[in-house]
Design a protein around this motif. Structure first.
Motif, PDB file in Angstrom:
ATOM      1  N   PRO A 159     -24.778   4.146 -15.562  1.00  0.00           N
ATOM      2  CA  PRO A 159     -24.192   4.744 -14.351  1.00  0.00           C
ATOM      3  C   PRO A 159     -23.118   3.822 -13.776  1.00  0.00           C
ATOM      4  CG  PRO A 159     -26.595   4.710 -14.252  1.00  0.00           C
ATOM      5  CD  PRO A 159     -26.202   3.832 -15.397  1.00  0.00           C
ATOM      6  N   ARG A 160     -21.999   4.415 -13.385  1.00  0.00           N
ATOM      7  CA  ARG A 160     -20.940   3.683 -12.706  1.00  0.00           C
ATOM      8  C   ARG A 160     -20.382   4.577 -11.604  1.00  0.00           C
ATOM      9  NH1 ARG A 160     -21.992  -1.322 -14.317  1.00  0.00           N
ATOM     10  NH2 ARG A 160     -21.380  -1.829 -16.452  1.00  0.00           N
ATOM     11  N   PRO A 161     -19.958   4.015 -10.490  1.00  0.00           N
ATOM     12  CA  PRO A 161     -19.448   4.859  -9.398  1.00  0.00           C
ATOM     13  C   PRO A 161     -18.202   5.644  -9.780  1.00  0.00           C
ATOM     14  CG  PRO A 161     -19.061   2.519  -8.953  1.00  0.00           C
ATOM     15  CD  PRO A 161     -19.993   2.599 -10.118  1.00  0.00           C
ATOM     16  N   TYR A 162     -17.456   5.177 -10.777  1.00  0.00           N
ATOM     17  CA  TYR A 162     -16.226   5.853 -11.186  1.00  0.00           C
ATOM     18  C   TYR A 162     -16.428   6.808 -12.358  1.00  0.00           C
ATOM     19  CZ  TYR A 162     -16.422   1.823 -14.380  1.00  0.00           C
ATOM     20  OH  TYR A 162     -16.833   0.867 -15.286  1.00  0.00           O
ATOM     21  N   GLU A 174       1.823  -7.589 -19.779  1.00  0.00           N
ATOM     22  CA  GLU A 174       2.185  -6.760 -18.627  1.00  0.00           C
ATOM     23  C   GLU A 174       1.237  -6.974 -17.447  1.00  0.00           C
ATOM     24  OE1 GLU A 174       4.680  -4.116 -17.991  1.00  0.00           O
ATOM     25  OE2 GLU A 174       5.547  -5.562 -19.383  1.00  0.00           O
ATOM     26  N   LEU A 175      -0.057  -7.081 -17.748  1.00  0.00           N
ATOM     27  CA  LEU A 175      -1.061  -7.156 -16.691  1.00  0.00           C
ATOM     28  C   LEU A 175      -1.401  -8.587 -16.293  1.00  0.00           C
ATOM     29  CD1 LEU A 175      -3.515  -4.393 -17.985  1.00  0.00           C
ATOM     30  CD2 LEU A 175      -1.705  -4.146 -16.269  1.00  0.00           C
ATOM     31  N   GLY A 176      -1.028  -9.536 -17.139  1.00  0.00           N
ATOM     32  CA  GLY A 176      -1.335 -10.924 -16.839  1.00  0.00           C
ATOM     33  C   GLY A 176      -2.813 -11.239 -16.895  1.00  0.00           C
ATOM     34  N   ARG A 177      -3.511 -10.570 -17.806  1.00  0.00           N
ATOM     35  CA  ARG A 177      -4.945 -10.817 -17.950  1.00  0.00           C
ATOM     36  C   ARG A 177      -5.361 -10.502 -19.377  1.00  0.00           C
ATOM     37  NH1 ARG A 177      -7.611  -5.658 -14.647  1.00  0.00           N
ATOM     38  NH2 ARG A 177      -8.869  -4.955 -16.407  1.00  0.00           N
ATOM     39  N   ALA A 180      -9.832   9.319 -14.638  1.00  0.00           N
ATOM     40  CA  ALA A 180     -10.280   8.499 -13.518  1.00  0.00           C
ATOM     41  C   ALA A 180     -11.319   7.465 -13.949  1.00  0.00           C
ATOM     42  CB  ALA A 180     -10.849   9.394 -12.418  1.00  0.00           C
ATOM     43  N   THR A 181     -12.132   7.799 -14.939  1.00  0.00           N
ATOM     44  CA  THR A 181     -13.118   6.828 -15.437  1.00  0.00           C
ATOM     45  C   THR A 181     -12.419   5.614 -16.023  1.00  0.00           C
ATOM     46  OG1 THR A 181     -14.760   8.561 -15.885  1.00  0.00           O
ATOM     47  CG2 THR A 181     -15.011   6.472 -17.065  1.00  0.00           C
ATOM     48  N   PHE A 182     -11.364   5.856 -16.798  1.00  0.00           N
ATOM     49  CA  PHE A 182     -10.578   4.764 -17.381  1.00  0.00           C
ATOM     50  C   PHE A 182      -9.959   3.913 -16.270  1.00  0.00           C
ATOM     51  CE2 PHE A 182      -6.799   3.875 -20.491  1.00  0.00           C
ATOM     52  CZ  PHE A 182      -7.304   2.605 -20.753  1.00  0.00           C
ATOM     53  N   ALA A 183      -9.411   4.577 -15.254  1.00  0.00           N
ATOM     54  CA  ALA A 183      -8.802   3.860 -14.141  1.00  0.00           C
ATOM     55  C   ALA A 183      -9.838   3.026 -13.393  1.00  0.00           C
ATOM     56  CB  ALA A 183      -8.121   4.839 -13.192  1.00  0.00           C
ATOM     57  N   GLY A 184     -11.011   3.604 -13.153  1.00  0.00           N
ATOM     58  CA  GLY A 184     -12.062   2.873 -12.466  1.00  0.00           C
ATOM     59  C   GLY A 184     -12.537   1.672 -13.263  1.00  0.00           C
ATOM     60  N   HIS A 185     -12.637   1.853 -14.556  1.00  0.00           N
ATOM     61  CA  HIS A 185     -13.049   0.765 -15.448  1.00  0.00           C
ATOM     62  C   HIS A 185     -12.034  -0.374 -15.429  1.00  0.00           C
ATOM     63  CE1 HIS A 185     -14.404  -1.349 -19.004  1.00  0.00           C
ATOM     64  NE2 HIS A 185     -13.284  -1.068 -19.650  1.00  0.00           N
ATOM     65  N   GLY A 216      -9.849  -0.946 -12.971  1.00  0.00           N
ATOM     66  CA  GLY A 216      -9.730  -1.484 -11.633  1.00  0.00           C
ATOM     67  C   GLY A 216      -8.297  -1.765 -11.214  1.00  0.00           C
ATOM     68  N   ILE A 217      -7.365  -0.941 -11.682  1.00  0.00           N
ATOM     69  CA  ILE A 217      -5.944  -1.134 -11.404  1.00  0.00           C
ATOM     70  C   ILE A 217      -5.416   0.103 -10.691  1.00  0.00           C
ATOM     71  CG2 ILE A 217      -3.647  -1.445 -12.422  1.00  0.00           C
ATOM     72  CD1 ILE A 217      -5.014  -2.900 -14.745  1.00  0.00           C
ATOM     73  N   ALA A 218      -4.860  -0.079  -9.508  1.00  0.00           N
ATOM     74  CA  ALA A 218      -4.298   1.040  -8.762  1.00  0.00           C
ATOM     75  C   ALA A 218      -3.161   1.685  -9.553  1.00  0.00           C
ATOM     76  CB  ALA A 218      -3.775   0.557  -7.406  1.00  0.00           C
TER      77      ALA A 218
END
Length: 223
Positions: free
Chosen positions: A16-19, A86-89, A133-138, A140-142
């Motif tokens: 379970p994940r909130p996103y 691009e993301l610096g991570r 949205a799940t990918f975005a939540g995972h 954590g990038i606006a």
């Protein structure tokens, strides 16, 4: 030319994940041990089938993910390295929820219907990844869905034509069909580019279910 091969096989358990768009999500995948033998199989239909085409891997939202045309998700390590800059991570293998992290395989311009041979296993390129949205939540990038979509480095969803087992390091032999409809064109079509959609539909290269979905999308936009 760099030898085309799989550098990581990645699986995840549904949690379970909130996103999450479903009750659970298995997008957070991790590599199996390098000497692990992993079965690739046809998971059957999206609803009522096995979910993932990779044994030991889960699919949380079976309304939208998994099934025969999305049995295995592959992403190029080269594109992950581009995103790292691009993301610096760091983007370790499995971060994008991919089952196969590859080197020397173009997963952006792979052609629809392209065949990948991994030893005795045969996979076929079907559709691009549509970010959600799940990918975005995972991640954590606006604005991640738009950013990923604008770049178009989608990775490849594949069906399993000939099942079998593989392990990390297996070579990937690519056989390209005689047309020019690649995953990026198919992705642009799915995202609403009517010119791209006309090219894709006119070529008749999609699986019948995907063809019908795209044709319906175009028809609704054209009303």
């Amino acid at each position: 030319m760099k030898r085309a091969h799989v550098i990581s096989i990645n699986v995840g358990r549904g949690v379970p994940r909130p996103y999450a768009s479903g009750p659970t999500t298995a997008i957070d995948k991790g590599p199996v041990a390098p000497d692990t033998v992993v079965e690739l199989r046809d998971p059957g239909p999206k609803r009522g089938g096995l979910g993932s085409g990779v044994a030991g891997d889960d699919v949380g939202d079976r309304r939208h993910h998994g099934g025969a045309q999305q049995a295995v998700y592959a992403y190029a390590r080269e594109d992950q390295q581009w995103w790292e800059v691009e993301l610096g991570r760091p983007i370790p293998p499995g971060t994008f929820g991919e089952n196969l992290t590859t080197v020397g395989v173009d997963t952006t311009h792979a052609l629809i219907g392209e065949v990948w041979r991994l030893g005795d296993v045969v996979l076929k390129v079907e559709v691009p990844r549509i970010p959600c949205a799940t990918f975005a939540g995972h991640m954590g990038i606006a604005g991640w869905v738009k950013r990923f979509s604008d770049e178009g480095r989608t990775g490849a969803y594949l069906s399993v034509i000939n099942p079998g087992v593989i392990s990390t390091g297996v070579a990937v032999e690519v056989e390209r069909p005689d047309h020019d409809i690649d995953l990026l064109t198919s992705f642009r079509a799915a995202m609403g580019d009517l010119d791209a959609a006309a090219r894709v539909l006119g070529a008749g290269v999609l699986h019948p279910d995907e063809h019908a979905w795209l044709a319906d999308k175009v028809a609704r936009r054209s009303r």
